[in-house]
Design a protein around this motif. Structure first.
Motif, PDB file in Angstrom:
ATOM      1  N   LEU A 146       0.829  -1.205   0.000  1.00  0.00           N
ATOM      2  CA  LEU A 146       0.000   0.000   0.000  1.00  0.00           C
ATOM      3  C   LEU A 146       0.861   1.253   0.000  1.00  0.00           C
ATOM      4  CD1 LEU A 146      -2.750  -0.996   2.601  1.00  0.00           C
ATOM      5  CD2 LEU A 146      -2.856  -1.129   0.103  1.00  0.00           C
ATOM      6  N   ALA A 147       1.931   1.234   0.782  1.00  0.00           N
ATOM      7  CA  ALA A 147       2.793   2.404   0.876  1.00  0.00           C
ATOM      8  C   ALA A 147       3.548   2.676  -0.425  1.00  0.00           C
ATOM      9  CB  ALA A 147       3.786   2.228   2.025  1.00  0.00           C
ATOM     10  N   LEU A 148       3.760   1.643  -1.236  1.00  0.00           N
ATOM     11  CA  LEU A 148       4.498   1.800  -2.487  1.00  0.00           C
ATOM     12  C   LEU A 148       3.620   2.308  -3.627  1.00  0.00           C
ATOM     13  CD1 LEU A 148       6.605  -1.502  -2.413  1.00  0.00           C
ATOM     14  CD2 LEU A 148       7.526   0.825  -2.333  1.00  0.00           C
ATOM     15  N   CYS A 149       2.298   2.248  -3.460  1.00  0.00           N
ATOM     16  CA  CYS A 149       1.400   2.529  -4.582  1.00  0.00           C
ATOM     17  C   CYS A 149       0.865   3.953  -4.547  1.00  0.00           C
ATOM     18  CB  CYS A 149       0.235   1.538  -4.560  1.00  0.00           C
ATOM     19  SG  CYS A 149       0.806  -0.133  -4.902  1.00  0.00           S
ATOM     20  N   PRO A 202      -1.319   6.114  -7.577  1.00  0.00           N
ATOM     21  CA  PRO A 202      -2.416   5.962  -6.613  1.00  0.00           C
ATOM     22  C   PRO A 202      -2.789   4.510  -6.355  1.00  0.00           C
ATOM     23  CG  PRO A 202      -3.316   6.432  -8.766  1.00  0.00           C
ATOM     24  CD  PRO A 202      -1.815   6.451  -8.916  1.00  0.00           C
ATOM     25  N   LEU A 203      -3.586   4.342  -5.310  1.00  0.00           N
ATOM     26  CA  LEU A 203      -4.260   3.080  -5.014  1.00  0.00           C
ATOM     27  C   LEU A 203      -5.705   3.216  -5.500  1.00  0.00           C
ATOM     28  CD1 LEU A 203      -4.450   0.314  -3.447  1.00  0.00           C
ATOM     29  CD2 LEU A 203      -5.172   1.681  -1.475  1.00  0.00           C
ATOM     30  N   VAL A 204      -6.154   2.283  -6.336  1.00  0.00           N
ATOM     31  CA  VAL A 204      -7.493   2.360  -6.914  1.00  0.00           C
ATOM     32  C   VAL A 204      -8.372   1.310  -6.241  1.00  0.00           C
ATOM     33  CG1 VAL A 204      -8.849   2.225  -9.037  1.00  0.00           C
ATOM     34  CG2 VAL A 204      -6.488   3.077  -9.112  1.00  0.00           C
ATOM     35  N   VAL A 205      -9.406   1.772  -5.535  1.00  0.00           N
ATOM     36  CA  VAL A 205     -10.324   0.862  -4.843  1.00  0.00           C
ATOM     37  C   VAL A 205     -11.757   1.355  -5.007  1.00  0.00           C
ATOM     38  CG1 VAL A 205      -8.715   0.018  -3.072  1.00  0.00           C
ATOM     39  CG2 VAL A 205      -9.995   2.121  -2.660  1.00  0.00           C
ATOM     40  N   ASN A 206     -12.704   0.420  -4.992  1.00  0.00           N
ATOM     41  CA  ASN A 206     -14.098   0.811  -4.842  1.00  0.00           C
ATOM     42  C   ASN A 206     -14.452   0.698  -3.357  1.00  0.00           C
ATOM     43  OD1 ASN A 206     -14.671  -1.906  -4.275  1.00  0.00           O
ATOM     44  ND2 ASN A 206     -15.378  -2.340  -6.353  1.00  0.00           N
ATOM     45  N   GLU A 207     -15.730   0.971  -3.022  1.00  0.00           N
ATOM     46  CA  GLU A 207     -16.096   1.002  -1.605  1.00  0.00           C
ATOM     47  C   GLU A 207     -15.928  -0.357  -0.935  1.00  0.00           C
ATOM     48  OE1 GLU A 207     -20.428   1.507  -0.920  1.00  0.00           O
ATOM     49  OE2 GLU A 207     -20.580   1.495  -3.095  1.00  0.00           O
ATOM     50  N   HIS A 208     -16.169  -1.460  -1.689  1.00  0.00           N
ATOM     51  CA  HIS A 208     -16.052  -2.789  -1.097  1.00  0.00           C
ATOM     52  C   HIS A 208     -14.585  -3.137  -0.846  1.00  0.00           C
ATOM     53  CE1 HIS A 208     -20.275  -3.171  -2.006  1.00  0.00           C
ATOM     54  NE2 HIS A 208     -20.038  -2.910  -3.280  1.00  0.00           N
ATOM     55  N   ALA A 218     -12.153  -0.951  -0.394  1.00  0.00           N
ATOM     56  CA  ALA A 218     -11.704  -0.108   0.715  1.00  0.00           C
ATOM     57  C   ALA A 218     -12.140  -0.701   2.052  1.00  0.00           C
ATOM     58  CB  ALA A 218     -12.250   1.307   0.557  1.00  0.00           C
ATOM     59  N   ALA A 219     -13.370  -1.197   2.113  1.00  0.00           N
ATOM     60  CA  ALA A 219     -13.866  -1.794   3.357  1.00  0.00           C
ATOM     61  C   ALA A 219     -13.045  -3.017   3.745  1.00  0.00           C
ATOM     62  CB  ALA A 219     -15.344  -2.161   3.210  1.00  0.00           C
ATOM     63  N   LEU A 220     -12.617  -3.807   2.749  1.00  0.00           N
ATOM     64  CA  LEU A 220     -11.781  -4.968   3.053  1.00  0.00           C
ATOM     65  C   LEU A 220     -10.467  -4.524   3.684  1.00  0.00           C
ATOM     66  CD1 LEU A 220     -11.176  -8.116   2.603  1.00  0.00           C
ATOM     67  CD2 LEU A 220      -9.877  -7.324   0.640  1.00  0.00           C
ATOM     68  N   ALA A 222     -11.184   7.372   2.592  1.00  0.00           N
ATOM     69  CA  ALA A 222     -10.003   7.951   1.935  1.00  0.00           C
ATOM     70  C   ALA A 222      -8.985   8.421   2.966  1.00  0.00           C
ATOM     71  CB  ALA A 222     -10.422   9.092   1.025  1.00  0.00           C
ATOM     72  N   ARG A 223      -9.468   9.106   4.019  1.00  0.00           N
ATOM     73  CA  ARG A 223      -8.551   9.580   5.059  1.00  0.00           C
ATOM     74  C   ARG A 223      -7.860   8.413   5.759  1.00  0.00           C
ATOM     75  NH1 ARG A 223     -12.849  13.191   5.958  1.00  0.00           N
ATOM     76  NH2 ARG A 223     -13.616  11.943   7.727  1.00  0.00           N
ATOM     77  N   GLU A 224      -8.621   7.345   6.032  1.00  0.00           N
ATOM     78  CA  GLU A 224      -8.043   6.180   6.710  1.00  0.00           C
ATOM     79  C   GLU A 224      -7.043   5.451   5.820  1.00  0.00           C
ATOM     80  OE1 GLU A 224     -11.336   3.875   8.075  1.00  0.00           O
ATOM     81  OE2 GLU A 224     -11.917   5.332   9.613  1.00  0.00           O
ATOM     82  N   LEU A 225      -7.323   5.383   4.508  1.00  0.00           N
ATOM     83  CA  LEU A 225      -6.366   4.755   3.583  1.00  0.00           C
ATOM     84  C   LEU A 225      -5.086   5.575   3.500  1.00  0.00           C
ATOM     85  CD1 LEU A 225      -8.812   3.624   0.759  1.00  0.00           C
ATOM     86  CD2 LEU A 225      -7.485   2.124   2.255  1.00  0.00           C
TER      87      LEU A 225
END
Length: 206
Positions: free
Chosen positions: A172-175, A177-183, A185-187, A199-202
């Motif tokens: 995660l730190a290397l990417c 952007p990181l591309v996620v949908n809501e599901h 992100a929840a995972l 978004a803030r938590e990611l």
């Protein structure tokens, strides 16, 4: 500047598509339409999309030395994707079996095949290619060690977290952007939430 604008490290699948009037219940058989076979896979789709937008693109991955592998190679070549790092493999090419309902709802089963044979060693062998590209694009239809190795080598790594899987914090730190949908992100975050809070938590994860 390197020879390529984008290097995609990822999957190539043959999509086997059947239209159905309704999806079968467990243990049930339903009749469908004629089988349609299309080139696909998250990695190959990214490579083709970038090439059609005018980028110089290379795809690093694996396909089988079979009919589906030939279909995938021919399709990618037509769109101008560099296949110098797409390796033939003894395993069958990856396939996605897709049943599409009357309202466009679908059920998909993916058999990774050759995609599952992509190794960290394959990625390290292509290190000059990855280091020279401004962008390396990644997804998760290939083994995680290969994804992580590619992200470590990339000047800028873009990760589409699909299919959604737990991944190490380092990735995660290397990417960016990181591309996620809501599901997805929840995972990663362990619970659903409002997109702004997610978004803030990611971002707090790196």
């Amino acid at each position: 500047m390197g020879e390529h604008d984008v290097v995609v490290v990822g999957s190539a699948n043959a999509d086997l598509v059947v239209q159905v009037e309704r999806h079968p219940a467990p243990g049930e058989t339903v009749l469908g339409s004629e089988l349609a076979v299309h080139p696909g896979g998250k990695g190959a789709n990214q490579a083709v999309a970038a090439a059609r937008l005018g980028a110089r693109v290379a795809l690093l991955g694996r396909v089988g030395a079979d009919g589906h592998g030939r279909l995938l190679r021919e399709s990618l070549e037509r769109d101008g994707v560099d296949l110098g790092h797409l390796r033939d493999t003894a395993a069958a090419s990856g396939i996605a079996m897709i049943a599409v309902g009357p309202r466009g709802d679908n059920s998909i089963i993916v058999a990774p095949g050759a995609n599952a044979r992509l190794t960290e060693g394959d990625v390290l062998d292509a290190a000059p290619l990855l280091r020279s590209a401004p962008v390396v694009s990644l997804q998760l239809e290939i083994p995680l060690p290969a994804v992580l190795a590619a992200a470590r080598l990339a000047r800028r790594a873009v990760l589409n977290l699909s299919p959604a899987l737990p991944v190490p914090d380092e990735l995660l730190a290397l990417c960016d952007p990181l591309v996620v949908n809501e599901h997805e992100a929840a995972l990663l975050l362990g619970a659903p939430g409002e997109p702004e809070r997610q978004a803030r938590e990611l971002l707090a994860l790196g």
